[in-house]
Write an enzyme that holds these catalytic residues in place. Structure first.
Site, PDB file in Angstrom:
ATOM      1  N   ASP A 470       0.865  -1.175   0.000  1.00 24.73           N
ATOM      2  CA  ASP A 470       0.000   0.000   0.000  1.00 24.73           C
ATOM      3  C   ASP A 470       0.906   1.231   0.000  1.00 24.73           C
ATOM      4  O   ASP A 470       2.105   1.126   0.264  1.00 24.73           O
ATOM      5  CB  ASP A 470      -0.874  -0.039   1.265  1.00 24.73           C
ATOM      6  CG  ASP A 470      -2.001   0.976   1.205  1.00 24.73           C
ATOM      7  OD1 ASP A 470      -2.222   1.533   0.114  1.00 24.73           O
ATOM      8  OD2 ASP A 470      -2.638   1.208   2.246  1.00 24.73           O
ATOM      9  N   ASP A 669      -1.750  -2.864   6.714  1.00 31.20           N
ATOM     10  CA  ASP A 669      -1.832  -2.537   8.136  1.00 31.20           C
ATOM     11  C   ASP A 669      -3.244  -2.289   8.637  1.00 31.20           C
ATOM     12  O   ASP A 669      -3.447  -2.071   9.817  1.00 31.20           O
ATOM     13  CB  ASP A 669      -0.966  -1.304   8.443  1.00 31.20           C
ATOM     14  CG  ASP A 669      -1.424  -0.071   7.666  1.00 31.20           C
ATOM     15  OD1 ASP A 669      -2.358  -0.211   6.860  1.00 31.20           O
ATOM     16  OD2 ASP A 669      -0.850   1.012   7.868  1.00 31.20           O
ATOM     17  N   ASP A 673      -7.383  -4.644   5.087  1.00 38.95           N
ATOM     18  CA  ASP A 673      -6.344  -5.420   4.408  1.00 38.95           C
ATOM     19  C   ASP A 673      -6.394  -6.905   4.768  1.00 38.95           C
ATOM     20  O   ASP A 673      -5.727  -7.716   4.132  1.00 38.95           O
ATOM     21  CB  ASP A 673      -4.944  -4.877   4.770  1.00 38.95           C
ATOM     22  CG  ASP A 673      -4.664  -3.531   4.118  1.00 38.95           C
ATOM     23  OD1 ASP A 673      -5.170  -3.309   3.006  1.00 38.95           O
ATOM     24  OD2 ASP A 673      -3.954  -2.713   4.718  1.00 38.95           O
TER      25      ASP A 673
END
Length: 781
Positions: A470, A669, A673
């Site tokens: 990400d 995180d 996710d």
């Protein structure tokens, strides 16, 4: 006196039964004489059997259920085998499958005190050594130029002395090996103790009979002087060397827990709590409650996890994150227990205590990982499964061949060869190869801020070729900052920033917080905003100082019927640098632009280079617009950029890559996710993130930086390389040793190794595996 009823009840409750052989019943606890399993109270066995079909231990299959002897409702310690986790029982002992000593299923290795098996084996080793040394002097003296030591007593007396010295070594020092060997044959789980037990007993029993009844032996067992050779020294040396190998292995196993225990020892023992009346008192760490206000003085350890309420200081987090640079902490910043405060004083609120702290979770995760099995271990198990019966067959064939074609005394040579084959082929090193590396590597990873959930994740991570990351919080800081204010003619910088910050002060959006924080840092005074309105996907509107003010993107400008003109090109140029640009509108006129950026972490550029060198193709999947994503991705050298990605799209992207033949790791995180982390071959959770992300991941980085992934990859490569080296060491000794022990070199070079040398070679293979595994403690990652 008890009544008949009560005595009957007592008798009934003290019957112990074997779970595998219910016909075995006795009045006191012990081992089953048929299979060696621990006997359990009959009442507990009935309860356990009734619930077996729906209360199996996680990971155990119905076929494995017979090895799970933990009664339902048992809340005491549980012992399990490092190689066979389906073996579970409430008492310490040996694994009925491989013969290894069982370990506690949870907790830090060695945390419960000295390993009783290590204490016992050490005592047996020293007794064996004391008795074996004079035995060796008597036996080997004539071969090294001291024949007098044997002729002094005479051959017959010397053999009786050897019998007296060797018998306690074999029957007491070696009893655990003989017992485990017997169990292996009773349960048909042939293992290294099968070979040790056969070899030692064959040498000792033959020698005992040779001393007690030498006349029954044919000429094939006699030397030129008519004496029947005895092999007490071989049996004793084998037992002593195997004990040495076991002691070294157990010591090494204890050593692998030192890294975790060292982390535990770093925790503070007390905390300074601030009472409601302002007074302070030092209390034991275990008395700290969630919500307590605590004082952390300069140089003190942070007692528990929490958040800074007041003060400013730098905190050394290296023992948790592996990062050497102290981290600045101010109001609102998180604190981790066991880290060390610098020169400032802090007041904190406890948010996690006891087993909920990050330190406790690290210890639990690493302890569990050390007991897990890598898939490569299955190959070692399979090899051992075929290897032991094959070795027994070779030993039998070797005995027959020497008995038929060997020189005089042929039968003595045959016995030496058969025993040497059994001992040198002992696959104990094969059983150590994988667990020792895994245990050492997970402890090493914990020291560097890389937490491995289990051995399978470590093995998989070595093969990963694609990494999905990400942007926000992984490549970047995750905390946007105000980077520029661009006023239009007729307006100044302070005015434009005051209008934007006043409007955003009531918002909790990260971009709004960045603007407000930027105004505070520049000492720009903010005013109250009225009639605040958030326009989804466009911006915000309100009234400041009685004037209509708006802050937003190009879509907001168009909604207000304004023309951005040349400002559009200026805004796009800033976006191409990865900045988020917003227009400030005052009374229907554009007053200027504010630019906010989420800065790239200092460690990111170098980490991307290292990841490429380690064979990763790096893909950035972000919810940001394509322009901003490309600006950052291109600057960092990202291989592929996927922009405007929704959280649910990440798992789909991973699946597509997997179907194309890629091995994919995903770093994330957030709660959103978790599905993608679970879908990936290896999920990597940034330790700063949500608990559900950490649960879904195979690797957790205590500090959420990309260089942690670099460390994890290097650790995975070093560990798998170490395991392959161990398997080579284990197999090369066995593969080359068996034919030599069988005597293939004798016709050409006159070489036939003794069982003593075979025992040394077998122990050397185990020691080489242990020492090679321990090298991982110092590996640079």
């Amino acid at each position: 006196m008890s009544t008949p009823d009560s005595s009957e009840t007592t008798a009934a409750s003290s019957v112990f039964v074997c779970p595998m052989h219910p016909e075995v019943r006795q009045d006191e606890p012990g081992n089953c004489p048929k299979c060696g399993m621990h006997l359990v109270p009959e009442s507990e066995l009935e309860v356990h059997s009734a619930h077996d079909h729906h209360e199996h231990h996680a990971g155990a299959t119905p076929a494995d259920g017979r090895y799970d002897l933990v009664p339902t409702g048992h809340d005491g310690p549980i012992f399990t085998c490092p190689m066979h986790p389906q073996v579970r029982q409430p008492d310490p002992g040996a694994c009925p499958i491989c013969g290894m000593g069982l370990e506690l299923e949870s907790g830090v290795p060695g945390d419960e005190g000295p390993n009783p098996e290590l204490v016992d084996f050490t005592r047996r080793f020293w007794v064996g050594t004391v008795l074996t040394i004079p035995l060796l002097v008597l036996t080997m003296g004539p071969f090294v130029g001291f024949p007098a030591v044997r002729t002094f007593f005479g051959e017959s007396t010397t053999q009786w002395i050897e019998l007296i010295l060797a018998t306690p070594v074999v029957l007491w020092c070696g009893w655990p090996f003989l017992e485990r060997g017997w169990i292996s044959f009773r349960t048909l789980n042939l293992n290294m103790f099968s070979l040790i037990g056969m070899g030692v007993l064959a040498a000792w029993l033959f020698s005992v009979v040779a001393v007690l009844a030498p006349d029954i032996f044919p000429d094939g067992f006699r030397d030129s002087e008519g004496h029947v050779g005895v092999y007490f020294e071989a049996a004793a040396v084998i037992v002593t060397l195997v004990l040495l190998g076991q002691v070294m292995e157990l010591r090494a196993r204890e050593g692998t827990g030192k890294a975790i225990r060292a982390l535990l020892d770093m925790a503070a023992k007390t905390a300074r709590v601030i009472r409601d009346d302002g007074s302070e008192k030092e209390i034991p760490l275990e008395d700290v409650q969630v919500g307590d206000r605590l004082r952390v003085r300069p140089g003190d350890k942070v007692p528990v996890d929490g958040v800074v309420l007041d003060g400013r200081s730098s905190v050394d987090e290296s023992m948790i994150s592996g990062e050497p640079v102290p981290v600045e902490k101010t109001e609102g910043d998180p604190l981790t227990g066991a880290t060390i405060n610098g020169t400032g004083s802090l007041v904190m609120e406890a948010t996690r205590v006891g087993s909920d702290t990050m330190l406790a979770q690290i210890v639990e995760m690493v302890s569990n990982a050390q007991r897990s099995r890598a898939p490569i271990q299955k190959y070692a198990d399979k090899v051992a499964g075929y290897f032991v019966p094959a070795v027994i067959g070779i030993a039998v064939l070797s005995f027959i061949a020497w008995a038929i074609w060997g020189p005089a005394p042929a039968l003595s040579y045959a016995l030496i060869s058969a025993v040497a084959v059994l001992i040198i082929a002992c696959p104990c090193a094969l059983g150590l190869a994988t667990p020792m590396s895994i245990m050492t590597a997970t402890g090493r990873g914990a020291q560097a801020g890389v937490l491995i959930k289990n051995a399978e994740a470590l093995e998989r991570f070595e093969k990963v070729d694609t990494l999905i990351v990400d942007k926000t919080g992984t490549l970047t800081e995750g905390k946007p900052r105000l980077v520029d204010v661009l006023p239009q003619p007729g307006h100044d910088e302070a005015e434009v920033l005051r209008l934007a910050a006043s409007l955003e002060r009531g918002s909790e959006h990260p971009l709004a917080e960045a603007i407000v924080r930027g105004a505070e840092e520049r000492d720009v005074k903010m005013d109250e905003a009225r009639d605040f309105e958030a326009v989804t996907g466009k911006g915000v509107k309100g009234v400041v100082d009685g004037k209509a003010v708006a802050l937003g993107n190009l879509a907001m400008i168009r909604e207000l019927g304004l023309e951005a003109g040349a400002l559009t090109a200026k805004a796009n140029a800033r976006r191409d640098e990865g900045e988020t640009v917003m227009f400030v509108v005052l009374d229907g006129e554009i007053a200027g632009l504010v630019a906010v950026a989420d800065p790239v972490k200092e460690t990111t550029p170098e980490a991307i280079e290292d990841l490429h060198e380690l064979g990763f193709r790096v893909i950035m999947a972000t919810g940001d617009n394509e322009r901003t994503a490309k600006a950052i991705g291109t600057r960092l050298g990202i291989d592929e950029i996927r922009a405007d990605v929704l959280p649910e799209d990440k798992a789909r992207i991973i699946l597509e890559l997997q179907e194309a033949g890629h091995k994919v790791a995903m770093a994330g995180d957030g709660v959103n996710d978790a599905p993608a982390l679970a879908q990936a071959d290896v999920g990597i959770a940034m330790g700063t993130g949500a608990d559900v992300a950490i649960e879904s991941a195979g690797v957790t980085l205590v500090k959420g930086n990309l260089d942690g992934i670099v460390r994890a990859r290097r650790l995975a490569r070093a560990t798998m390389r170490n395991i392959r080296q161990n398997l080579f060491f284990a197999l090369i000794y066995n593969a080359s040793g068996v034919p030599v022990a069988a005597g293939v070199l004798f016709p050409f070079f006159g070489i036939l190794i003794s069982p003593m040398f075979a025992a040394f070679a077998m122990s050397a293979s185990s020691i080489s595996v242990v020492l090679n595994s321990l090298r991982l403690r110092g590996v640079r990652i």
